[in-house]
Design an enzyme around this catalytic site. Sequence first.
Site, short mmCIF file in Angstrom:
data_model
loop_
_atom_site.label_atom_id
_atom_site.label_comp_id
_atom_site.label_asym_id
_atom_site.label_seq_id
_atom_site.Cartn_x
_atom_site.Cartn_y
_atom_site.Cartn_z
N ALA A 171 58.56 -11.34 -92.29
CA ALA A 171 57.15 -11.21 -92.67
C ALA A 171 56.62 -12.57 -93.09
O ALA A 171 57.29 -13.30 -93.82
CB ALA A 171 56.98 -10.20 -93.80
N CYS A 172 55.43 -12.90 -92.62
CA CYS A 172 54.77 -14.14 -93.01
C CYS A 172 53.39 -13.81 -93.58
O CYS A 172 52.92 -12.67 -93.46
CB CYS A 172 54.64 -15.10 -91.82
SG CYS A 172 53.55 -14.51 -90.51
#
Length: 663
Positions: A171-172
Amino acid sequence: MSVISPDLVRLDVDLGASATDVITGLAHVAHDAGRASSPTLLADAALAREAQNPTGVPGRVAIPHARSAAVEVPTLAFARLSRPVDFGGPDGDAELVFLIAAPEGGGKAHLKILSKLARALVRGDFLDRLRAATTPEEIVAAVDEVIGDVPAAAPQEGVEKQATHLVAITACPTGIAHTYMAADALAQNAQARDDVVLHVETQGSSSTEALDPEVINRADAVIFATDVGVRERERFAGKPVIESPVKRAINEPGVMIDEALAAARDPQARRVSGTASISEKKQELSWPRRIQQAVMTGVSYMIPFVAAGGLLLALGFLIGGYAMANGWQAIALQHSLGNLPGNEVLIDGATVAFDRSGLALYLGAVLFATGQMAMGFIVAALSGYTAYSLAGRPGIAPGFVGGAISVLIGAGFIGGLVTGVLAGLIAYWIASWKVPRILTSLMPVVIIPLLTSLIVGLLMFLLLGRPLEGIMTGLTDWLSAMSGSSAVLLGIILGLMMCFDLGGPVNKAAYLFATAGLSTGDAAAMQIMAAVMAAGMVPPIALSVATLLRARLFTPAEQENGKSAWLLGLSFISEGAIPFAAADPLRVIPSMMAGGAVTGALSMALDVGSRAPHGGVFVLFAIDPWWGFLLAILAGTAVSACAVIALKQFWPSRAVAAATVDA
């Protein structure tokens, strides 16, 4: 059944003048030996793999390989060519060619063959035996010795039972590119190994397919490659865990998998908490790092409001005309599909004329009104989810309250950042209090939100509000007064920031700065938005152009990435340049920053403005003048492409010089 037999060997044959001819010929060899149901299907699969990266390796050997539905058991066909053929090898045309064919769902058997062959091919005695053999049986004997006990029909179930099972979350902050690039890097690395079975869940902007609970139960360890909080982290409670920023999974997927394997074998390894991530963050992260991650989380949740709201505003202008902004609220509320407005509308007792009328004016106002409502949430969302990252769910309400107060008193996004951090820290502190058992259940639902909201409200109204409002007003006035050299200088700075870390914190800071003023409709804010978007588009496009113009300066993997990077660039996804920057940062990043600075400067000098916060060339209708936007991008792309080619030409990369084709 062995993977190779005498009827799969051809000695001193001419299979054609190209790699395509040789692969097709060997596919027919496999078919004639009863190992492939269709030579065409097998050849097409191998040629598709060859198109991704040539399979020539040192020693004048080629190892084309593929999975195909035409094959039922792993098969190895061999040819010693009387007319060597170019397979892209580093030391000339290939004389010895192995075609490795595996069943489409046959697990990793062909990777075992490939890895054992690759190790054997660096041995001079093995190559000498292949070149000196006089019968197919001698070739089979030599190959069997190095391949060893690789079975022709290795069952995938057996491999999975012996392997370590891992699960990963990526996840960014934006959930657009880093999230999926990290997942691909981990998955590809695991696919090439016999000791790992990996399942990845991407928590990005597109729909998330959650890991099957049974897969999580079987997992021996967990990888969290994230820059934001992991959703539903409690699913992994009790599992050994390693955590790193998402970019590390892109740059070092093998290292992270090795660390997870070590954690799976270590009884003392840190494990996922069954309640919340707050206690784990306290143990693992410093406060500055936690606050930075919290702000990135806030930005991540804010961006959908910005993108949806900004694009709706732009569509409203496109349909209803720019003059519609002078009376959008009255038009949207006082009219309907059965009562469409004319060219003139009564607003606050005065008649206002518009350049459009009827359905176009009404729909434009409705779209604009919807966009305004979405944009009205951006400061509250930034504040609320920043607090959520620090304190969990009890921080959401006071964070949103603080953001709303920031908008009310005019502190804007600067106030939202401050209230988000304050609300998160205060809620975290209150959550640490020791309270009577009777109050425990009320703490997260009532007491923490109530006390935190009260404290944040008092601090903003009595102490912090006016100074923050003064800072925001000063910043807005400064932007509005920009002209000439000062505007160009700001464009240079923004261009450098957008290209410095290609989607990292510096890039996100520039983007947040640009989107913060977009809802005001101020001309200076729209110029900043255009400069930021144009500069962010340059790196992927420039690197795609560079790989096209001078392919030999890039590794085969970079050449392949270059084929799609241009589309990412046109869509304003700067992360398309990350694979290049990760592999060669000293040459790529300065080159991209140079082009970004040129683009930012030109965009500001030409007074280019964008009413849309995202979309690249696909929102040209919201950019004025559009030709100035495109000119700035072309200029920056030319500078970056020339710079990176020059640096790689006159300062050669060892990685390119030593590149060999892998699986």
